[in-house]
Write an enzyme that holds these catalytic residues in place. Sequence first.
Site, PDB file in Angstrom:
ATOM      1  N   LYS A  21      26.197  44.649  70.920  1.00  0.00           N
ATOM      2  CA  LYS A  21      26.798  43.326  70.361  1.00  0.00           C
ATOM      3  C   LYS A  21      25.527  42.713  69.430  1.00  0.00           C
ATOM      4  O   LYS A  21      24.441  42.734  70.034  1.00  0.00           O
ATOM      5  CB  LYS A  21      26.907  42.495  71.317  1.00  0.00           C
ATOM      6  CG  LYS A  21      28.050  41.293  71.263  1.00  0.00           C
ATOM      7  CD  LYS A  21      28.115  40.538  72.458  1.00  0.00           C
ATOM      8  CE  LYS A  21      29.342  39.316  72.157  1.00  0.00           C
ATOM      9  NZ  LYS A  21      29.496  38.632  73.435  1.00  0.00           N
TER      10      LYS A  21
HETATM   11  O1  G3P Z   1      30.828  35.677  74.777  1.00  0.00           O
HETATM   12  C1  G3P Z   1      30.903  34.753  73.501  1.00  0.00           C
HETATM   13  C2  G3P Z   1      31.936  33.719  73.788  1.00  0.00           C
HETATM   14  O2  G3P Z   1      33.085  34.006  74.561  1.00  0.00           O
HETATM   15  C3  G3P Z   1      31.236  32.408  74.275  1.00  0.00           C
HETATM   16  O3  G3P Z   1      32.029  31.676  74.499  1.00  0.00           O
HETATM   17  O4  G3P Z   1      32.534  29.265  75.679  1.00  0.00           O
HETATM   18  O5  G3P Z   1      29.979  30.040  75.272  1.00  0.00           O
HETATM   19  O6  G3P Z   1      31.579  29.261  73.607  1.00  0.00           O
HETATM   20  P1  G3P Z   1      31.514  30.044  74.946  1.00  0.00           P
END
Ligand code: G3P
Length: 217
Positions: free
Chosen positions: A83
Amino acid sequence: MKFFVDTADTADIADLAATGLLDGVTTNPSLIAKAGRDFIEVTREICGLVSGPVSAEVVALDHEGMMREAEVLRKIADNVCIKVPLTIDGLKTCKALTSDGTMVNVTLCFSATQALLAAKAGASFISPFVGRHDDNGFDGMQLIADIRLIYDNYDYGTEILVASVRHGIHVLEAAKIGADVMTAPPAVIRGLFKHVLTDKGIEGFLADWAKTGQAIG
Ligand code: G3P
């Protein structure tokens, strides 16, 4: 639509993998910190729990540093997906890694033109963050629709991985648009199985069944 779980909690991953509906896992540095475990060790364990892609994120900001970290990460298992952030260095790294046959997930995507660049760099997955988009007064789902349109216009093979999913409506809308993958926290995925009328229906059927005095088998 593929379902990935967005966590580094191996108990949650094992539990969801047992449903047979889990197609992969995404992690990020915040989720690794939350798990409180060694990055390499927990990533290796996760790679053994699912056969699909497991995203492991680099933390270097320069291309050479990203390549060095990717080299360490891709040795963990065949299903590791590197990633990288959506920056110039991240996309340079994406191009180099995918040309070499390594899966790459380009993360922190907040515009359709960024997604276009990631596809041109050969990304396996593009991760637009719908929840954070919504939080900041933008329309996360419009972003997904725009990326779908652009990728279809040019037949790009990059899979749209809807990330930062907060609730079932995000999943529903992403599926209607035709996103390839969604990644969500364990609680959001478990919530998809539930409906108040399903619970009520089971309750009613069991109450009536008890009146028959019968057993199956
Ligand atoms: O892993 C990336 C993403 O899904 C993060 O989500 O909830 O931290 O905005 P969030």
